[in-house]
Design a protein around this motif. Structure first.
Motif, PDB file in Angstrom:
ATOM      1  N   ARG B 251       0.786  -1.231   0.000  1.00  0.00           N
ATOM      2  CA  ARG B 251       0.000   0.000   0.000  1.00  0.00           C
ATOM      3  C   ARG B 251       0.828   1.296   0.000  1.00  0.00           C
ATOM      4  N   TYR B 253       3.488   1.954  -1.327  1.00  0.00           N
ATOM      5  CA  TYR B 253       4.214   2.173  -2.581  1.00  0.00           C
ATOM      6  C   TYR B 253       3.287   2.232  -3.777  1.00  0.00           C
ATOM      7  N   PHE B 254       1.986   2.361  -3.494  1.00  0.00           N
ATOM      8  CA  PHE B 254       1.008   2.239  -4.571  1.00  0.00           C
ATOM      9  C   PHE B 254       1.239   3.270  -5.672  1.00  0.00           C
ATOM     10  N   GLN B 255       1.645   4.481  -5.283  1.00  0.00           N
ATOM     11  CA  GLN B 255       1.862   5.542  -6.269  1.00  0.00           C
ATOM     12  C   GLN B 255       3.007   5.211  -7.214  1.00  0.00           C
ATOM     13  N   THR B 256       4.075   4.659  -6.635  1.00  0.00           N
ATOM     14  CA  THR B 256       5.268   4.434  -7.454  1.00  0.00           C
ATOM     15  C   THR B 256       5.329   3.034  -8.055  1.00  0.00           C
ATOM     16  N   PRO B 258       2.813   0.204  -8.365  1.00  0.00           N
ATOM     17  CA  PRO B 258       1.496  -0.407  -8.134  1.00  0.00           C
ATOM     18  C   PRO B 258       1.499  -1.939  -8.262  1.00  0.00           C
TER      19      PRO B 258
END
Lengths: 259, 291
Positions: B251, B253-256, B258
């Motif tokens: 979760r 690291y979802f932005q970088t 996915p």
């Protein structure tokens, strides 16, 4: 003759959404050992309720059922279980009275399996083997023993009813209750089943409570008849007196409907 | 009597068996679901012997790497092989959900049978319990129980079982209520059969197929519940790989990256789809009317 079974002042009421339904009202009767008592009535007349009460599947609201002068209603569980071997049944629809998932010989053997100490005279020679016993019973009801391992859906209606009869007689009961045993069968098969029932009764000396809406078949099977209407006995007579002038109007209507 | 009918009955057997095979093939959802599940089982139990990385060893030097020959799906935030963790997670997810369903059926089916057939006070007691538990949302209750018992896998299983048996007891009871009045059951009573014989030989076979269908459809829901509770930190504890827990790990690291969440998410989706396909396929197959 000895009185085998006696029903005294039986009443039963069912509660339904629309109110209460009186299935039986003050019904009294007796059956002697070895005789056939016929019960005629239209659907809803309380015939099946009567059968279920005598089979101790249901308890009446009032009244008593006595087998050899012992009340079924006051029996303890173990006594009731012992009693059951003496009163057996053939239901109307063999498709629903046989477990569809069991081969027929297992259905036939269910009563005998439950009473291992019971050996009717006609099964004495084969009782040591379950399959031989089932084969003998099939033979007695006129079925090919090769059918033994088949499932109910592989047999015709008449054949299935013969299986149910084989199960009914397997314990050599003193009373066999036939609740509309031919109602779900073809005309031609009906006659065969009636013949079979009559010859078995003679051979094994059982008493019958023969229940049907078909007054002709009841007349043919029974020595005495009761006519049920709306849960009450409206007429009772020796079967050969069915055309006598003393018959109740309702009985005459039933007779006229078939002649 | 005899000959003609006998011949007819003998011929009847063969088309029946053929018919079963044909109707099996006519249920594409069942075949597809079964194949998917077989692939998943192979993935979970054979996979780890092909991709030989330890799903638990953290290697901070190799964290958050992209796909490579050594790590086919890359590594997570602690440098662990994602594919290996997915495989180990599949073992856990499939195993635990099978365990849950089996336990639930073993509790719910006998209770439902007895409750429906015996009736009376026993039935009333069981049904009040059932009503009480089902008055609350299933998931909320599972969270509460899992939270109350403390977060670990055994308690998670317990929590789901405590909530899930209800449905089975209820379904079984309602079938028994309608079957117990049928003439084959009455005939068994007249034949002197004991309560045990009637339940075991006559009623259990009748309820088996609906229960199998219910179970197959439920596996998917159970997997989602396990994953959801693990995602909330109430289920499987790190570093044990479980798909829900992996979602939780990914979760931040979802932005970088996915993929950390997408892979376990796809895994859960495939299992749930497979189980639902099997459940629906079985329902069609076992339903006599649709044959």
């Amino acid at each position: 003759m000895k009185t085998l079974l006696e029903g005294k002042h039986l009443s039963k009421t069912y509660k339904e959404a629309a109110g209460t339904v009186k299935a039986l009202e003050d019904v009294s009767f007796f059956i002697q050992a070895g005789e056939c008592l016929g019960v005629v009535g239209e659907s809803g007349s309380g015939k099946s309720t009567l059968a279920r009460i005598v089979l101790a599947l249901e308890t009446p609201d009032r009244g008593d059922v006595r087998l050899n002068d012992v009340s079924l209603l006051q029996m303890k569980r173990s006594a009731l279980r012992e009693m059951r071997q003496h009163i057996q049944v053939v239901f109307q629809d063999p498709t629903s009275s046989l477990n569809q998932r069991l081969p027929i010989w297992r259905s036939i053997m269910e009563p005998l399996d439950n009473y291992p100490h019971v050996t009717p005279a006609f099964l004495e020679e084969v009782r040591h083997s379950r399959r031989d016993t089932a084969a003998k019973l099939l033979e007695m009801v006129g079925l090919d023993t090769a059918h033994m391992d088949r499932y109910p859906h592989e047999l015709s209606g008449g054949q299935k009813q013969r299986v149910a009869i084989a199960r009914g007689i397997s314990l050599a009961p003193r009373l066999l209750i036939c609740d509309e045993p031919t109602a779900s069968l073809d005309m031609s098969v009906q006659a065969q089943i009636l013949q079979l029932l009559k010859s078995l009764q003679k051979k094994l000396g059982m008493a019958y409570l023969y229940i049907s809406h078909d007054i002709a078949s009841v007349r043919w099977m029974s020595e005495r008849m009761l006519v049920l209407k709306g849960g009450r006995i409206v007429d009772q007579f020796a079967s050969n007196q069915i055309l006598s002038k003393d018959r109740h109007d309702y009985t005459r209507q039933l007779v006229e409907a078939v002649t | 009597m005899g000959e003609p009918q006998y011949v007819k009955a003998a011929v009847f057997q063969r088309p029946l068996r053929l018919g079963l095979r044909r109707s099996l093939l006519r249920k594409p959802s069942l075949v597809l679901g079964m194949s998917l599940l077989t692939l998943l089982v192979l993935f979970a139990w054979i996979g780890p012997s092909i991709v030989i990385n330890d799903p638990l060893t953290a290697q901070m030097a190799e964290r958050l790497q992209g796909p490579s020959w050594k790590y086919p799906l890359g590594t997570d935030h602690l440098g662990r092989c994602i594919l290996s963790r997915l495989m180990a997670g599949a073992q856990l997810t499939l195993g635990v959900s099978a365990l849950v369903i089996a336990t639930v059926a073993l509790i719910g089916v006998p209770l439902g049978l007895l409750s429906g057939y015996v009736g009376g006070r026993f039935d009333a007691a069981v049904m009040r319990l059932v009503d009480g538990v089902s008055a609350l949302p299933e998931f909320l209750l599972a969270i509460t129980i899992a939270g109350f018992l403390g977060p670990n896998l055994a308690n998670l299983v317990l929590a789901i079982v405590m909530v899930k048996w209800i449905g089975y007891a209820r379904v079984v009871r309602s079938i028994v209520l309608s079957e117990r009045e049928k003439e084959y059951v009455l005939a068994a009573r007249v034949a002197g059969s004991s309560l045990w014989t009637i339940l075991w030989r006559h009623l259990l076979p009748q309820i088996l197929s609906p229960v199998i269908v219910l179970a197959a459809l439920d596996v998917g829901k159970v997997i989602l519940t396990i994953s959801a509770l693990s995602y909330l930190g109430l289920g499987v504890q790190p570093p044990v790989p479980e798909w829900g827990a992996m979602l939780n790990d990914g979760r931040p690291y979802f932005q970088t990256i996915p993929e950390l969440m997408i892979y376990p998410g796809i895994g859960i989706m495939i299992v749930v789809i497979a189980c639902n396909l099997i459940g629906e396929g079985l329902r069609d197959l076992l339903d006599v009317r649709s044959r």
